[in-house]
Design a protein around this motif. Structure first.
Motif, PDB file in Angstrom:
ATOM      1  N   SER A 269       0.828  -1.214   0.000  1.00 45.44           N
ATOM      2  CA  SER A 269       0.000   0.000   0.000  1.00 45.44           C
ATOM      3  C   SER A 269       0.861   1.263   0.000  1.00 45.44           C
ATOM      4  CB  SER A 269      -0.940   0.009   1.201  1.00 45.44           C
ATOM      5  OG  SER A 269      -0.208  -0.051   2.419  1.00 45.44           O
ATOM      6  N   ILE A 270       1.988   1.217   0.693  1.00 45.46           N
ATOM      7  CA  ILE A 270       2.886   2.382   0.731  1.00 45.46           C
ATOM      8  C   ILE A 270       3.608   2.536  -0.601  1.00 45.46           C
ATOM      9  CG2 ILE A 270       4.951   3.349   1.832  1.00 45.46           C
ATOM     10  CD1 ILE A 270       4.024   2.152   4.450  1.00 45.46           C
ATOM     11  N   LEU A 271       3.999   1.418  -1.198  1.00 39.33           N
ATOM     12  CA  LEU A 271       4.632   1.470  -2.523  1.00 39.33           C
ATOM     13  C   LEU A 271       3.648   2.015  -3.557  1.00 39.33           C
ATOM     14  CD1 LEU A 271       6.537  -1.954  -2.575  1.00 39.33           C
ATOM     15  CD2 LEU A 271       7.421   0.305  -1.982  1.00 39.33           C
ATOM     16  N   LEU A 272       2.395   1.626  -3.430  1.00 39.05           N
ATOM     17  CA  LEU A 272       1.368   2.106  -4.352  1.00 39.05           C
ATOM     18  C   LEU A 272       1.162   3.614  -4.207  1.00 39.05           C
ATOM     19  CD1 LEU A 272      -0.482   0.971  -6.505  1.00 39.05           C
ATOM     20  CD2 LEU A 272      -2.207   0.573  -4.741  1.00 39.05           C
ATOM     21  N   ASN A 273       1.158   4.094  -2.968  1.00 41.25           N
ATOM     22  CA  ASN A 273       1.044   5.545  -2.733  1.00 41.25           C
ATOM     23  C   ASN A 273       2.211   6.291  -3.365  1.00 41.25           C
ATOM     24  OD1 ASN A 273      -1.330   5.296  -1.300  1.00 41.25           O
ATOM     25  ND2 ASN A 273      -0.317   5.216   0.692  1.00 41.25           N
ATOM     26  N   ASP A 274       3.387   5.676  -3.294  1.00 43.77           N
ATOM     27  CA  ASP A 274       4.576   6.277  -3.881  1.00 43.77           C
ATOM     28  C   ASP A 274       4.417   6.423  -5.399  1.00 43.77           C
ATOM     29  OD1 ASP A 274       7.402   7.164  -3.731  1.00 43.77           O
ATOM     30  OD2 ASP A 274       7.788   5.327  -4.857  1.00 43.77           O
ATOM     31  N   LEU A 275       3.852   5.413  -6.034  1.00 44.21           N
ATOM     32  CA  LEU A 275       3.654   5.447  -7.487  1.00 44.21           C
ATOM     33  C   LEU A 275       2.581   6.462  -7.883  1.00 44.21           C
ATOM     34  CD1 LEU A 275       3.686   1.606  -8.175  1.00 44.21           C
ATOM     35  CD2 LEU A 275       5.459   3.235  -8.835  1.00 44.21           C
ATOM     36  N   LEU A 276       1.567   6.600  -7.057  1.00 44.29           N
ATOM     37  CA  LEU A 276       0.453   7.495  -7.380  1.00 44.29           C
ATOM     38  C   LEU A 276       0.817   8.976  -7.247  1.00 44.29           C
ATOM     39  CD1 LEU A 276      -2.519   5.510  -5.827  1.00 44.29           C
ATOM     40  CD2 LEU A 276      -2.200   6.052  -8.249  1.00 44.29           C
ATOM     41  N   THR A 277       1.951   9.260  -6.628  1.00 44.70           N
ATOM     42  CA  THR A 277       2.384  10.665  -6.536  1.00 44.70           C
ATOM     43  C   THR A 277       2.688  11.228  -7.926  1.00 44.70           C
ATOM     44  OG1 THR A 277       4.694  10.005  -6.181  1.00 44.70           O
ATOM     45  CG2 THR A 277       3.334  10.401  -4.213  1.00 44.70           C
ATOM     46  N   ALA A 278       2.925  10.337  -8.898  1.00 42.35           N
ATOM     47  CA  ALA A 278       3.187  10.774 -10.276  1.00 42.35           C
ATOM     48  C   ALA A 278       1.918  11.307 -10.944  1.00 42.35           C
ATOM     49  CB  ALA A 278       3.749   9.622 -11.098  1.00 42.35           C
ATOM     50  N   LYS A 279       0.753  11.009 -10.358  1.00 50.06           N
ATOM     51  CA  LYS A 279      -0.542  11.450 -10.883  1.00 50.06           C
ATOM     52  C   LYS A 279      -0.685  11.161 -12.381  1.00 50.06           C
ATOM     53  CE  LYS A 279      -1.117  15.060  -7.397  1.00 50.06           C
ATOM     54  NZ  LYS A 279      -1.330  16.507  -7.137  1.00 50.06           N
ATOM     55  N   PRO A 280      -0.711   9.878 -12.756  1.00 56.92           N
ATOM     56  CA  PRO A 280      -0.845   9.528 -14.179  1.00 56.92           C
ATOM     57  C   PRO A 280      -2.134  10.069 -14.790  1.00 56.92           C
ATOM     58  CG  PRO A 280      -1.203   7.621 -12.760  1.00 56.92           C
ATOM     59  CD  PRO A 280      -0.664   8.697 -11.890  1.00 56.92           C
TER      60      PRO A 280
END
Length: 223
Positions: A104-115
């Motif tokens: 879940s934390i890794l996913l939050n990290d990826l979502l900071t890119a705001k695709p």
């Protein structure tokens, strides 16, 4: 004089009507183009390798991922696959007790890119990842995605080679199509826990295949 004035007024009105008609035609053509564009099921995949997953491995993956989507029967055109620069795994994601990383934390990290609506980010790692599921607080998994969010974190710790591609496509189904898990044990969208520990066939079942991109966008116009 009055006749000339009247004639000028009539000619002016004719010109205005003609101009309005042209504008309406142009707007209609633009709207038609917009409809075609919005329903065009293209996506750019961004592969985000974490430090333990090398650039060479990510580039090798990028060369085959398009054909794997086609093989799986996923009705979307991968227009491009971009390998992003490697990045370190977030330290706060590490779960020392089980030597795992919290997905879940890794996913939050990826979502900071705001695709954007036509972009999708896939995080890649060799590390064991986990989440709270199936009645366990820390359950080892192969991937994690939030429904209708264009990012997934996947790990090949438990799924190697062909199975890893299947994991990626399974997670993509959650994020891009908003798919829930399938009850068909053969479908690629079936939860691995309930598919006899394997994806038997490399396909999307009829129930999920029917949800094509244009139909999905019609039901979710704000996506």
């Amino acid at each position: 004089m009055k006749k000339k004035t009247i004639m000028k007024q009539i000619l002016f009105m004719i010109c205005m009507i003609a101009l309005a008609s042209c504008n309406n035609i142009n707007r209609a053509e633009e709207q038609e183009e917009e409809v075609v564009d919005c329903c065009d099921p293209h996506v750019t995949l961004y592969l985000q390798p974490y430090a333990d997953f090398s650039q060479d491995e990510a580039k090798k993956l990028s060369k085959h991922i398009k054909e794997e989507f086609v093989t799986a029967g996923v009705d979307v055109a991968v227009s491009d696959v971009v390998v992003l620069p490697s990045k370190e795994l977030p330290q706060n994601a590490y779960y020392a007790k089980r030597n795992r990383y919290l997905a879940s934390i890794l996913l939050n990290d990826l979502l900071t890119a705001k695709p954007k609506y036509d972009e999708y980010v896939i995080g890649l790692t060799h590390k064991d990842i986990s989440t709270k599921i199936h009645g366990y607080d820390n359950y080892g998994i192969m991937g994690l995605t939030r429904l209708n969010h264009h990012a997934s974190i996947v790990s090949d710790y438990r799924s190697k080679n062909k199975a890893f591609y299947k994991t990626i496509i399974h997670e993509f189904g959650h994020g891009w199509y908003d798919f829930n898990h399938c009850k068909d044990p053969n479908c690629i969208m079936c939860d691995y826990q309930y598919s006899n520990k394997q994806y038997k066939k490399y396909y999307v079942c009829d129930e999920h295949a029917a949800m094509n991109p244009s139909e999905y966008l019609r039901k979710h116009p704000q996506r």
